[in-house]
Design an enzyme around this catalytic site. Structure first.
Site, PDB file in Angstrom:
ATOM      1  N   LYS A 200     105.269 -89.300   9.610  1.00  0.00           N
ATOM      2  CA  LYS A 200     104.048 -88.784   9.004  1.00  0.00           C
ATOM      3  C   LYS A 200     103.287 -87.882   9.978  1.00  0.00           C
ATOM      4  O   LYS A 200     102.856 -86.795   9.630  1.00  0.00           O
ATOM      5  CB  LYS A 200     103.165 -89.938   8.531  1.00  0.00           C
ATOM      6  CG  LYS A 200     101.998 -89.518   7.651  1.00  0.00           C
ATOM      7  CD  LYS A 200     101.175 -90.724   7.212  1.00  0.00           C
ATOM      8  CE  LYS A 200     101.929 -91.627   6.296  1.00  0.00           C
ATOM      9  NZ  LYS A 200     101.077 -92.724   5.751  1.00  0.00           N
ATOM     10  N   GLU A 206     109.544 -92.842  19.156  1.00  0.00           N
ATOM     11  CA  GLU A 206     110.992 -92.985  19.000  1.00  0.00           C
ATOM     12  C   GLU A 206     111.578 -91.833  18.191  1.00  0.00           C
ATOM     13  O   GLU A 206     112.616 -91.265  18.545  1.00  0.00           O
ATOM     14  CB  GLU A 206     111.316 -94.324  18.316  1.00  0.00           C
ATOM     15  CG  GLU A 206     110.912 -95.553  19.105  1.00  0.00           C
ATOM     16  CD  GLU A 206     109.482 -95.992  18.852  1.00  0.00           C
ATOM     17  OE1 GLU A 206     109.134 -97.116  19.261  1.00  0.00           O
ATOM     18  OE2 GLU A 206     108.711 -95.212  18.231  1.00  0.00           O
ATOM     19  N   GLY A 261     104.035 -96.526   5.606  1.00  0.00           N
ATOM     20  CA  GLY A 261     105.441 -96.310   5.934  1.00  0.00           C
ATOM     21  C   GLY A 261     106.379 -97.288   5.244  1.00  0.00           C
ATOM     22  O   GLY A 261     107.422 -96.896   4.707  1.00  0.00           O
ATOM     23  N   ARG A 262     106.014 -98.575   5.239  1.00  0.00           N
ATOM     24  CA  ARG A 262     106.917 -99.574   4.664  1.00  0.00           C
ATOM     25  C   ARG A 262     106.912 -99.554   3.141  1.00  0.00           C
ATOM     26  O   ARG A 262     107.667-100.314   2.518  1.00  0.00           O
ATOM     27  CB  ARG A 262     106.571-100.960   5.198  1.00  0.00           C
ATOM     28  CG  ARG A 262     105.130-101.393   5.020  1.00  0.00           C
ATOM     29  CD  ARG A 262     104.822-102.630   5.875  1.00  0.00           C
ATOM     30  NE  ARG A 262     103.431-103.044   5.801  1.00  0.00           N
ATOM     31  CZ  ARG A 262     102.445-102.533   6.537  1.00  0.00           C
ATOM     32  NH1 ARG A 262     102.711-101.556   7.402  1.00  0.00           N
ATOM     33  NH2 ARG A 262     101.218-102.995   6.440  1.00  0.00           N
ATOM     34  N   GLU A 347     104.899-107.364   8.833  1.00  0.00           N
ATOM     35  CA  GLU A 347     103.968-106.327   9.263  1.00  0.00           C
ATOM     36  C   GLU A 347     102.777-106.265   8.317  1.00  0.00           C
ATOM     37  O   GLU A 347     101.657-105.976   8.732  1.00  0.00           O
ATOM     38  CB  GLU A 347     104.656-104.961   9.357  1.00  0.00           C
ATOM     39  CG  GLU A 347     103.781-103.891   9.993  1.00  0.00           C
ATOM     40  CD  GLU A 347     104.533-102.617  10.346  1.00  0.00           C
ATOM     41  OE1 GLU A 347     105.056-102.529  11.474  1.00  0.00           O
ATOM     42  OE2 GLU A 347     104.601-101.714   9.482  1.00  0.00           O
ATOM     43  N   HIS A 378     128.664-120.682   7.904  1.00  0.00           N
ATOM     44  CA  HIS A 378     129.463-121.121   9.041  1.00  0.00           C
ATOM     45  C   HIS A 378     128.722-120.875  10.353  1.00  0.00           C
ATOM     46  O   HIS A 378     129.338-120.839  11.422  1.00  0.00           O
ATOM     47  CB  HIS A 378     130.815-120.395   9.033  1.00  0.00           C
ATOM     48  CG  HIS A 378     131.646-120.734   7.835  1.00  0.00           C
ATOM     49  ND1 HIS A 378     132.564-121.761   7.819  1.00  0.00           N
ATOM     50  CD2 HIS A 378     131.663-120.208   6.577  1.00  0.00           C
ATOM     51  CE1 HIS A 378     133.125-121.844   6.625  1.00  0.00           C
ATOM     52  NE2 HIS A 378     132.590-120.917   5.847  1.00  0.00           N
ATOM     53  N   LYS A 487     102.381 -99.889  22.209  1.00  0.00           N
ATOM     54  CA  LYS A 487     102.599 -98.451  22.390  1.00  0.00           C
ATOM     55  C   LYS A 487     101.744 -97.909  23.536  1.00  0.00           C
ATOM     56  O   LYS A 487     102.205 -97.113  24.365  1.00  0.00           O
ATOM     57  CB  LYS A 487     102.266 -97.705  21.097  1.00  0.00           C
ATOM     58  CG  LYS A 487     103.225 -97.972  19.948  1.00  0.00           C
ATOM     59  CD  LYS A 487     102.804 -97.182  18.717  1.00  0.00           C
ATOM     60  CE  LYS A 487     103.722 -97.419  17.551  1.00  0.00           C
ATOM     61  NZ  LYS A 487     103.328 -96.638  16.350  1.00  0.00           N
TER      62      LYS A 487
END
Length: 526
Positions: A200, A206, A261-262, A347, A378, A487
């Site tokens: 955005k 990153e 964002g999510r 979040e 398992h 951050k």
């Protein structure tokens, strides 16, 4: 007002003191249990019959939602009122999948204009009309984003592999670890690769680092800065930054500040999904989500799947003392669903203060984790069946497969049903080593089959469940200030890893800095 001060909350506290005295088997053996506690929304059935609940408790849980005015606040979500109170924004992700004639007046036609642009662009890539810098068609797409800009698109592309309409190969890079980008680029041809940069702000650390690495890789191998415009597109609101990067305005797609964002996969952030499924398939994904939106907005509380899931979670987390939630998809294609839901749920609702900044006063979101299908049986299912921790779980399975091995699919369904049954019923034996206590509440979600429509429906269900939990706890499910501290600290530590100043850090962190500097020095000397 704190949730614990609500009248219904106090009544639930009284009910919880005796509920565990009754085995879960006593509840689930009622002949009408499934009909009473299952809700079907289009292609998806949500079976809550193995929740540790009875009709009187459910009635009080729904009173709790009424005390929080869930119906009015749901309407506010859809119409564009400010629900993200710390950032003073609406949260209009539902508008991204609503038809053109059902858009909130506050945003007009911007969503559909952008959707038309994105579909037209995808059609050009899929058909081969769009050419790379050397005149070749695109064969590979590298999506660069992180968090909500990455998890949803990768999940959908992976889950809907049987519905891809193009031969494009999709790759995803999120981690700032240089090996992640190196691994993806190793086998790609720069002349036939398209990069989709999603941020955005276009400054996310990153994503910015990985985008620059991709840009350098392309320019070094093509020998041309002009190649950037043929091999990069962006989804961003920072047009100045995308232009400085070299991405043409017509190749930049919008993402708005009223979409978190999510919650953004339904926009051009989902470009790899659109490129994989084609415009028709992507529209089916949107339609499935809108189908759930309409169910959530219009259904009464007692038949409202997201609201029921939310109040059952509140019951489990706040009254039954459960602090772990496992997501167990019995479908290999849904193996990334736990990762996606970790971000969506934790979040959103991993908060400690109410809207007014006062302490929430009760536990909020549980620890969410999980894994796919029978492989987990398992591994960690031993802990689930005979461990000492309380947990709840979601089982997700498709009734019909998209392959021609019916026996394998029957075994998959049998294992899914057996695990949920074992968690509820358990097994009593004379040998304590073989005793399984049971009494663990679970939900089973059955898709008619895994399709764009059913996946859209499922993911929108989880979005609305998150919203309902947040309104009951009176927390803001649409911000994420907790990620900012790390951050800021990383910015300072990045500089210290280069300059080696010995001030301002705690002794433990300084010791680690010294260790890394010694390793870097040794590497240079060798």
């Amino acid at each position: 007002m704190r949730a614990s001060d609500l009248k219904a909350w106090k009544e639930l506290s009284r009910l919880a003191r005796t509920v565990l005295d009754i085995p879960l088997t006593d509840h689930i053996n009622s002949a009408a249990r499934f009909d009473e506690f299952a809700v079907t929304v289009g292609p998806v059935t949500f079976d809550f019959s193995k929740q540790y609940i009875d009709a009187p408790t459910l009635k009080v849980l729904l009173k709790l939602a009424e005390e929080r005015d869930w119906k009015r606040r749901t309407s506010a979500l859809f119409t564009g009122d400010v629900v993200n109170t710390t950032e003073h924004r609406p949260a209009l992700h539902t508008a991204l999948r609503a038809p053109a004639n059902a858009q909130p007046p506050a945003i007009g036609d911007v969503v559909h204009r952008e959707l038309v642009r994105a579909k037209a662009f995808a059609s050009r890539i899929i058909s081969g009309e769009w050419k790379g810098s050397s005149g070749q068609a695109i064969t590979d797409v590298v999506h660069i984003g992180i968090g909500g800009s990455h998890l949803g698109p990768e999940l959908a592309v992976t889950a809907l592999a049987d519905h891809h309409c193009s031969a494009l190969k999709m790759h995803f890079v999120a981690n700032v670890d240089g090996s992640a980008m190196a691994c993806v680029l190793r086998h790609l041809n720069p002349e036939t690769t398209l990069f989709v940069i999603v941020s955005k702000s276009f400054t996310t650390l990153e994503t910015a680092q990985n985008a620059q690495a991709a840009r350098n890789w392309l320019v070094e191998r093509t020998g041309s800065l002009e190649a950037i415009s043929a091999h990069f597109i962006a989804v961003s609101s920072n047009l100045e930054a995308t232009a400085d990067f070299g991405i043409a305005g017509e190749n930049t797609f919008a993402i708005w500040d009223w979409v978190g964002g999510r919650y953004s996969m339904w926009s051009a952030v989902g470009m790899p999904v659109l490129l994989a499924l084609g415009p028709q398939g992507f529209q089916a994904l949107l339609d499935g989500a809108h189908e759930m939106d309409e169910h959530f907005r219009k259904s009464p509380a007692e038949h409202n799947a997201p609201l029921l899931a939310a109040v059952f979670a509140i019951w489990n987390y706040n009254f039954l003392g459960i602090n772990n939630h496992a997501v167990l998809p019995y479908d290999q294609r849904l193996r990334l669903l736990p990762n996606y839901l970790q971000q969506l749920e934790t979040e959103s609702n991993g908060k400690r203060v109410q809207h007014d900044g006062s302490p929430v006063g009760v536990h909020t979101m549980a620890i969410l984790w999980g894994g796919d299908g029978t492989t987990g049986q398992h591994a960690y299912h031993q802990l689930l069946h005979q461990g000492t921790r309380a947990y709840t779980a979601d089982f997700i399975v498709a009734a019909r497969p998209d392959h021609d091995r019916p026996d394998a699919h029957r075994w998959l369904i049998a294992n899914c049903l057996a695990q949920s049954q074992a968690m509820a019923v358990g097994a009593r034996t004379d040998d304590p080593h073989k005793t399984v206590p049971g009494n663990h509440p679970t939900t089973t979600i059955v898709l008619d089959h895994l399709s764009p429509r059913s996946l859209g429906n499922l993911l929108a269900f989880y979005e609305h469940q998150v919203f309902c939990q947040g309104l009951i706890w009176d927390i803001n499910s649409f911000d994420q200030w907790g990620v900012e501290l790390g951050k800021k600290l990383a910015d300072g530590l990045f500089a210290k890893l280069a300059d080696d100043p010995r001030v301002g850090e705690d002794a433990s962190t300084q010791g680690l800095l010294d260790h890394f500097h010694a390793e870097l020095k040794a590497r240079k000397e060798n």
